[in-house]
Design a protein around this motif. Structure first.
Motif, PDB file in Angstrom:
ATOM      1  N   GLU A 254      49.104 -24.931 -27.797  1.00 15.12           N
ATOM      2  CA  GLU A 254      49.040 -23.574 -27.243  1.00 15.12           C
ATOM      3  C   GLU A 254      49.566 -22.526 -28.217  1.00 15.12           C
ATOM      4  OE1 GLU A 254      53.109 -25.150 -26.244  1.00 15.12           O
ATOM      5  OE2 GLU A 254      51.062 -25.935 -26.303  1.00 15.12           O
ATOM      6  N   ARG A 255      50.299 -22.970 -29.241  1.00 19.17           N
ATOM      7  CA  ARG A 255      50.852 -22.032 -30.219  1.00 19.17           C
ATOM      8  C   ARG A 255      50.114 -22.065 -31.551  1.00 19.17           C
ATOM      9  NH1 ARG A 255      57.309 -22.560 -30.337  1.00 19.17           N
ATOM     10  NH2 ARG A 255      57.017 -20.597 -31.463  1.00 19.17           N
ATOM     11  N   CYS A 256      49.383 -23.134 -31.828  1.00 18.76           N
ATOM     12  CA  CYS A 256      48.689 -23.280 -33.109  1.00 18.76           C
ATOM     13  C   CYS A 256      47.541 -22.286 -33.211  1.00 18.76           C
ATOM     14  CB  CYS A 256      48.167 -24.708 -33.256  1.00 18.76           C
ATOM     15  SG  CYS A 256      47.238 -25.000 -34.779  1.00 18.76           S
ATOM     16  N   ILE A 257      47.493 -21.524 -34.309  1.00 16.19           N
ATOM     17  CA  ILE A 257      46.413 -20.550 -34.510  1.00 16.19           C
ATOM     18  C   ILE A 257      45.345 -21.083 -35.454  1.00 16.19           C
ATOM     19  CG2 ILE A 257      47.982 -18.624 -34.076  1.00 16.19           C
ATOM     20  CD1 ILE A 257      47.881 -18.111 -37.153  1.00 16.19           C
ATOM     21  N   GLY A 258      45.552 -22.300 -35.969  1.00 18.00           N
ATOM     22  CA  GLY A 258      44.537 -22.883 -36.847  1.00 18.00           C
ATOM     23  C   GLY A 258      44.490 -22.272 -38.223  1.00 18.00           C
ATOM     24  N   CYS A 259      45.627 -21.754 -38.728  1.00 20.38           N
ATOM     25  CA  CYS A 259      45.612 -21.112 -40.048  1.00 20.38           C
ATOM     26  C   CYS A 259      45.505 -22.127 -41.174  1.00 20.38           C
ATOM     27  CB  CYS A 259      46.854 -20.248 -40.231  1.00 20.38           C
ATOM     28  SG  CYS A 259      48.396 -21.181 -40.355  1.00 20.38           S
TER      29      CYS A 259
END
Length: 399
Positions: free
Chosen positions: A60-65
């Protein structure tokens, strides 16, 4: 149709669709005395933690950067947003349309200019921390003349830690290109190149598109879990009433007494691309990627733990027919994880920041011969002898 309880259970198992964690490659999972949490330190959203046994990614916190995948020395984290192959292809297309200039921009800046730039000419990533040396060097090997990395106001950005990673990658890439005599500048800028801008305005809702893409990725991952559950249930291998499989806490030791080895794919692609660029000068290079292990023979206790836990076999045990033992070191396979330094019981290992550029392609190996271990294995006194040897004292007693 799955029951609600089943759906909730599957959702609880959902991992980030943007990152795959290969626990067996993580140096900290392999040896708790290792000194590495670079992924968590560089994570732009604070979604990575270590629970004492394995790495945890909060979806839920990972933005996939993908910054964590860039800084991880062993590729224990693998980025999928986009995949490495898709990113290389997009950069090649950018270079083709931009007359040799690879243009990559951070998501926030490009989203603000969504109707003013050509998506094929400027490649979008969530953060420039996603860009690594293997990507840039592959572009150089395939004829690109420069790389332009566009960023926004990093000081005010919630994901500012990615900027430091991008700067370090740029420094390493420039050091490599200088050693290989390849004119391939990499520059950071806040300006979108004029040639990457659209000639006509296109109206669309960028936020809505991003939400749809993200939702689609989560749905695909959940669908895969549902399919796995259905197949397991049909084959009698699991299902709602099955006990959860125990978590694998330990990595299996191989026949030679070492943990399994893995040379990161990114590192192999980088070396392949450097080979395409030709031979480097006979110079030493200092980068974030490689190190040269130096073992102090006077302090070494011949335990060979450095080779036991080396993730890539850059340090490998040897034993000659005459009983001579030691460790071989191949700098080209070293990923600078510093596990050997951290776990050496005698502080006999130092990792030099510099390596010979030519050694990286030649696969040169250094040999460190060690004193024979005065230990008789398989006896009631083995542990006592090991303790005396590792502590370099005879003031260790049995009871």
């Amino acid at each position: 149709m799955a029951h609600l309880a089943d759906m909730l259970q599957l959702i609880s198992k959902l991992e980030s669709p943007n990152i795959t964690v290969h626990q067996e490659r993580c140096v900290l999972v392999r040896n708790g005395n290792a000194d590495c949490l670079r992924c968590a330190e560089a994570c732009t959203s604070g979604c990575i933690t270590y629970d004492g046994e394995e790495l945890i990614v909060s979806p839920e916190r990972c933005i996939g950067c993908g910054t964590c995948a860039t800084v991880c020395p062993t590729c224990a984290l693998e980025a999928h947003h986009p995949t490495d192959a898709a990113l290389v292809a997009a950069c090649e297309r950018s270079a083709e349309l931009m007359e040799g200039a690879v243009v990559v921009g951070c998501g926030r800046l490009l989203d603000q200019a969504a109707d003013r730039y050509d998506e094929e000419r400027a490649v979008r990533v969530e953060c420039l921390g996603r860009v690594d040396e293997s990507l840039l060097t592959q572009c150089a090997a395939r004829g690109a003349r420069e790389a332009v990395l566009i960023h926004g106001d990093c000081e005010r950005c919630d994901y500012r830690t990615g900027r430091a990673c991008a700067e370090e990658v740029c420094d390493t890439e420039q050091a490599l290109m200088e050693a290989w005599n390849v004119p391939f500048p990499v520059r950071l800028t806040t300006k979108i190149p004029a040639a990457a801008k659209r000639t006509e305005r296109v109206d669309h809702d960028a936020d809505r598109r991003a939400a749809l893409v993200g939702g689609g990725q989560q749905a695909a991952r959940l669908g895969a879990l549902l399919a796995e559950e259905a197949v397991a249930d049909a084959l009698g291998e699991g299902g709602r009433d099955a006990e959860p499989a125990p978590k694998a806490r330990y990595t299996k030791v191989m026949d030679d007494g070492t943990l399994p080895h893995f040379v990161p794919d990114r590192r192999e692609r980088l070396l392949d691309a450097l080979a395409e660029l030709g031979e480097p000068d006979d110079v030493m290079v200092a980068t974030r990627l490689w190190g040269h292990v130096i073992i102090d023979a006077d302090r070494c206790v011949s335990c060979q733990m450095c080779a036991t836990f080396c993730p890539t076999a850059a340090l490998a045990k040897f034993q000659e027919p005459d009983g001579t033992i030691g460790v071989d070191h191949r700098p080209s396979d070293c990923v600078k994880c510093r596990t050997c330094e951290a776990i050496c019981p005698a502080d006999a290992i130092e990792l030099s920041e510099e390596v010979f550029a030519r050694d990286l392609l030649a696969g040169v190996t250094d040999r460190y011969v060690m004193a024979g271990r005065p230990i008789k294995h398989g006896t009631p006194h083995t542990i006592w002898q090991k303790a005396q040897t590792m502590m370099k004292t005879d003031q260790v007693y049995e009871r």
